[in-house]
Scaffold this motif. Structure first.
Motif: not given
Length: 252
Positions: A165-172, A193-202
């Protein structure tokens, strides 16, 4: 470099019902997220954190304002296109895992690819690679009720990113975990985030979890109250987060 997420004047109002006062959950929120950022969303209970995540991910609709993810204006997507976009371009890690007990961990991770009718050989390859990445390859044929909370969350994270995915959202994501599992999961998200360059909003209420992020957006009363950037020193960032939360509670 184009922003992965653009949020402009985002407002969400829950209308009054049977005389109750309407609630402005989000009030003119604007920010951007670059590709590969790891952003935490923090704030008091009722500040609008989960509402923001729901609107960004397309689960809920804004009253006004604009959300653009990977170049796609969310409000321009029709219902079917939105469902497809969310399945292919957005990963979601939930507090309560949301795994299906009737499927093995491997089948749970593969499910988004099966729904997308990806070739079985490619499904096998992607799922095996992610299970190895998250250290749960030996649990492939176990069911969710056979494994620990931390192992469930690893499987949930693998499922969240199996579609690239373009973005990964994490809720608690650490909300239902003990301290060791929480540390493991935050290390895993950092690795994503660092090895797969995932964009994460938590979204998190936990300063320890938040200290793994690169930037924190603090929300209060539906508005952005403050943003801080990590210098790379996690202990110093943790202390700063605690200090800000203390001030925010004092102002409440």
């Amino acid at each position: 470099m184009n922003d992965m997420i653009q949020v402009e004047n985002l407002t969400k109002v829950y209308r009054s019902f049977k005389g109750a006062k309407e609630v402005k959950a989000l009030d003119q929120i604007s920010f951007t997220a670059a590709p590969g950022e790891f952003i935490g969303i923090m704030g008091p209970s009722g500040s609008g954190k989960t509402t923001l995540l729901n609107v960004l991910s397309g689960v809920d609709h804004p009253t006004s304002g604009e959300v653009i993810i990977a170049g796609n204006a969310m409000d321009k997507l029709k219902r079917d296109a939105m469902a497809l976009f969310r399945r292919r371009k957005i990963g979601y890690v939930f507090q309560d895992f949301n795994l299906l007990d009737s499927l093995t961990l491997k089948e749970n991770i593969a499910l988004p690819l099966i729904l997308d009718r990806i070739a079985p050989k490619e499904i096998e390859q992607r799922v095996d690679e992610l299970m190895a990445f998250f250290g749960i390859a030996d649990l492939a044929n176990k069911y969710p009720y056979h494994v620990s909370g931390g192992q469930k969350q690893r499987a949930a994270a693998a499922r969240a990113i199996v579609t690239n995915p373009a973005v990964c959202f994490a809720d608690e994501p650490t909300g239902n975990l003990d301290s060791k599992s929480a540390t493991d999961i935050m290390g895993m998200l950092t690795q994503m985030n660092e090895e797969r360059a995932s964009t994460i909003l938590m979204v998190t209420h936990d300063p320890f979890a938040a200290s793994y992020c690169k930037r924190i957006i603090f929300i209060k009363d539906g508005q952005i109250n403050l943003q801080i950037q990590s210098s790379g020193d996690r202990k110093a960032f943790f202390d700063k987060i605690l200090e800000i939360l203390s001030v925010m509670r004092g102002e409440a």
